[in-house]
Design a protein around this motif. Structure first.
Motif, PDB file in Angstrom:
ATOM      1  N   ASP A 231      -6.129 -77.327  90.931  1.00 17.79           N
ATOM      2  CA  ASP A 231      -7.114 -78.233  91.518  1.00 17.79           C
ATOM      3  C   ASP A 231      -7.710 -77.697  92.810  1.00 17.79           C
ATOM      4  O   ASP A 231      -8.675 -78.272  93.334  1.00 17.79           O
ATOM      5  CB  ASP A 231      -6.477 -79.603  91.800  1.00 17.79           C
ATOM      6  CG  ASP A 231      -6.112 -80.349  90.530  1.00 17.79           C
ATOM      7  OD1 ASP A 231      -6.644 -79.979  89.455  1.00 17.79           O
ATOM      8  OD2 ASP A 231      -5.295 -81.287  90.606  1.00 17.79           O
TER       9      ASP A 231
ATOM     10  N   CYS B   1       1.464 -73.798  96.294  1.00 19.74           N
ATOM     11  CA  CYS B   1       0.625 -74.776  95.597  1.00 19.74           C
ATOM     12  C   CYS B   1      -0.425 -75.384  96.519  1.00 19.74           C
ATOM     13  O   CYS B   1      -1.360 -76.033  96.049  1.00 19.74           O
ATOM     14  CB  CYS B   1       1.477 -75.888  94.992  1.00 19.74           C
ATOM     15  SG  CYS B   1       2.458 -75.377  93.563  1.00 19.74           S
TER      16      CYS B   1
ATOM     17  N   ASN C 124      -0.036 -80.975  94.157  1.00 14.30           N
ATOM     18  CA  ASN C 124      -1.090 -80.379  94.967  1.00 14.30           C
ATOM     19  C   ASN C 124      -0.663 -80.551  96.421  1.00 14.30           C
ATOM     20  O   ASN C 124      -0.836 -81.614  97.010  1.00 14.30           O
ATOM     21  CB  ASN C 124      -2.422 -81.083  94.694  1.00 14.30           C
ATOM     22  CG  ASN C 124      -3.568 -80.509  95.514  1.00 14.30           C
ATOM     23  OD1 ASN C 124      -3.359 -79.873  96.538  1.00 14.30           O
ATOM     24  ND2 ASN C 124      -4.788 -80.746  95.069  1.00 14.30           N
TER      25      ASN C 124
ATOM     26  N   HIS D 225      -2.794 -74.126  93.517  1.00 17.25           N
ATOM     27  CA  HIS D 225      -2.789 -75.168  92.486  1.00 17.25           C
ATOM     28  C   HIS D 225      -4.137 -75.139  91.765  1.00 17.25           C
ATOM     29  O   HIS D 225      -5.180 -74.887  92.386  1.00 17.25           O
ATOM     30  CB  HIS D 225      -2.560 -76.544  93.127  1.00 17.25           C
ATOM     31  CG  HIS D 225      -2.304 -77.627  92.131  1.00 17.25           C
ATOM     32  ND1 HIS D 225      -3.333 -78.271  91.462  1.00 17.25           N
ATOM     33  CD2 HIS D 225      -1.152 -78.199  91.684  1.00 17.25           C
ATOM     34  CE1 HIS D 225      -2.825 -79.176  90.656  1.00 17.25           C
ATOM     35  NE2 HIS D 225      -1.508 -79.150  90.768  1.00 17.25           N
TER      36      HIS D 225
END
Length: 369
Positions: free
Chosen positions: A160, A154, A333, A158
């Motif tokens: 984001d 992640c 995140n 992720h």
């Protein structure tokens, strides 16, 4: 601040690359200590990360005896580089980070996953000030162990953080609607791989031939020993930094290695892992199976037939993407967590309240009545 990071494999480079960028942008000095292994230094160069090399590790047959012979010279180099850099906090895993922290009297943050590397955990755990791992780790590593909702991948996959390169199909030489499969064969040369076997040579050839009837096949062979001249497949030849872009566009990933299977699953690409002789139950894969993003197989015939089935399923891609959207968006995140932990010198109590809320104290959780 001065932050020392150990990146011993390509996966470690990806784990820390966004964190290093963020820390440097904030004005901190960062140094990555690494070894010549597979494409590790190629990735460090591609991402412009500041690094020095402390040793080498080949992709040929590996043993604990050879590891013991190599580690002496590597530790000497690590000692010299760590003293010269004089870090405020150290990130890594295993004996390398633990040794550097002990030598320089620097806080050590270990970022672990669910690999059964008991040797690494045993030798490094007593020297760690903070241990971070996914909540699915399923182990208690003591008072300084904290977990987060997600996976170490992640940090770079992720939603984001990850941005797909839209030109990857052009780079691969496939048409916009052309289905393709990535097949990953493990070198099984790391210490924790000792004694394990993945796809046999016959199974590798058979798998490629069967898959090629339904899709273009790209082979990523970690050991570099697979001969493809008489097989209907292409070597995966893009720069290794683009592998996640390629996986995100693929119809399927089939592998006998763990990291890429996890990565494909988090990207919403069907990820099928052949366990071979590896009978360890990984918490990460169990969680991804529960989310419907990955599947594991003990028998070769089963993974082959399931792969052919998914390639014939026109709705598979959309179904996997819906599952990814429903599952991955709520994960931590990890890059943001690592940046905050670095700036606190690994002291959890000095983190902001929002960051502390993203971490769970594993030992306290395990010992509660």
């Amino acid at each position: 601040m001065r932050i020392l990071v150990f990146a011993n494999t390509p996966a470690h480079v990806h784990l820390y690359r966004h964190t290093v960028d963020r820390l440097e942008a904030a004005g901190h000095d960062v140094l990555v200590l690494t070894r010549e292994y597979a494409c590790t230094t190629d990735l460090l160069e591609f991402f412009g990360m500041p690094y020095r090399i402390y040793g080498t590790h080949g992709t040929e047959s590996y043993s604990k005896l050879r590891f013991a012979r190599e580690i002496g010279g590597q530790f000497a180099t690590i000692a010299r580089e760590a003293r010269r850099f004089d870090p405020d906090v150290i990130f890594g895993r295993g004996p390398y980070a633990a040794y550097a922290g002990t030598l320089t009297r620097t806080p050590v943050v270990l970022v672990l996953d669910d690999e059964p590397g008991d040797f690494n955990h045993t030798v490094s755990r007593p020297f760690a000030d903070t241990i971070l791992s996914p909540a699915v780790t399923r182990r208690d590593l003591g008072d300084d162990h904290y977990t987060f909702d997600g996976f170490k991948e992640c940090a770079y996959l992720h939603p984001d953080v990850f941005e797909r390169d839209e030109n990857v199909r052009e780079f691969l030489g496939v048409d916009p609607d052309e289905p393709y499969v990535i097949v990953r064969f493990n070198a099984l040369d790391a210490l924790h791989d000792a004694g394990l076997e993945g796809f046999s040579p016959h199974q590798r050839r058979d798998l490629i031939q069967r898959l090629s009837d339904h899709a273009t096949v790209f082979v990523s062979d970690e050991g570099g020993e697979m001969e493809l001249r008489d097989l209907p497949a292409r070597p995966y030849s893009l720069h290794p930094a683009l592998i996640h872009d390629a996986m995100a566009e693929a119809s399927l990933l089939v592998a006998d290695t763990g990291t890429m299977a996890t990565e494909a699953a988090l990207l919403g690409t069907p990820a099928f892992r052949y366990r071979g002789t590896d009978d360890h139950e990984y918490g990460e894969f169990q969680e991804l199976e529960r989310a419907g993003l990955a599947e594991q197989f003990d028998e070769y015939a089963a993974i082959r037939e399931r792969a052919l089935e998914i390639l014939a399923d026109d709705g598979a891609a959309a179904r996997w993407q819906r599952r990814r959207q429903a599952y991955v968006t709520d994960l931590a995140n990890l890059t943001e967590l690592l940046v905050d932990v670095a700036e606190s010198r690994g002291v959890i109590d000095q983190l902001s309240s929002s960051t502390r809320q993203a971490l769970q104290h594993e030992h306290r959780k395990q010992t509660q009545p």
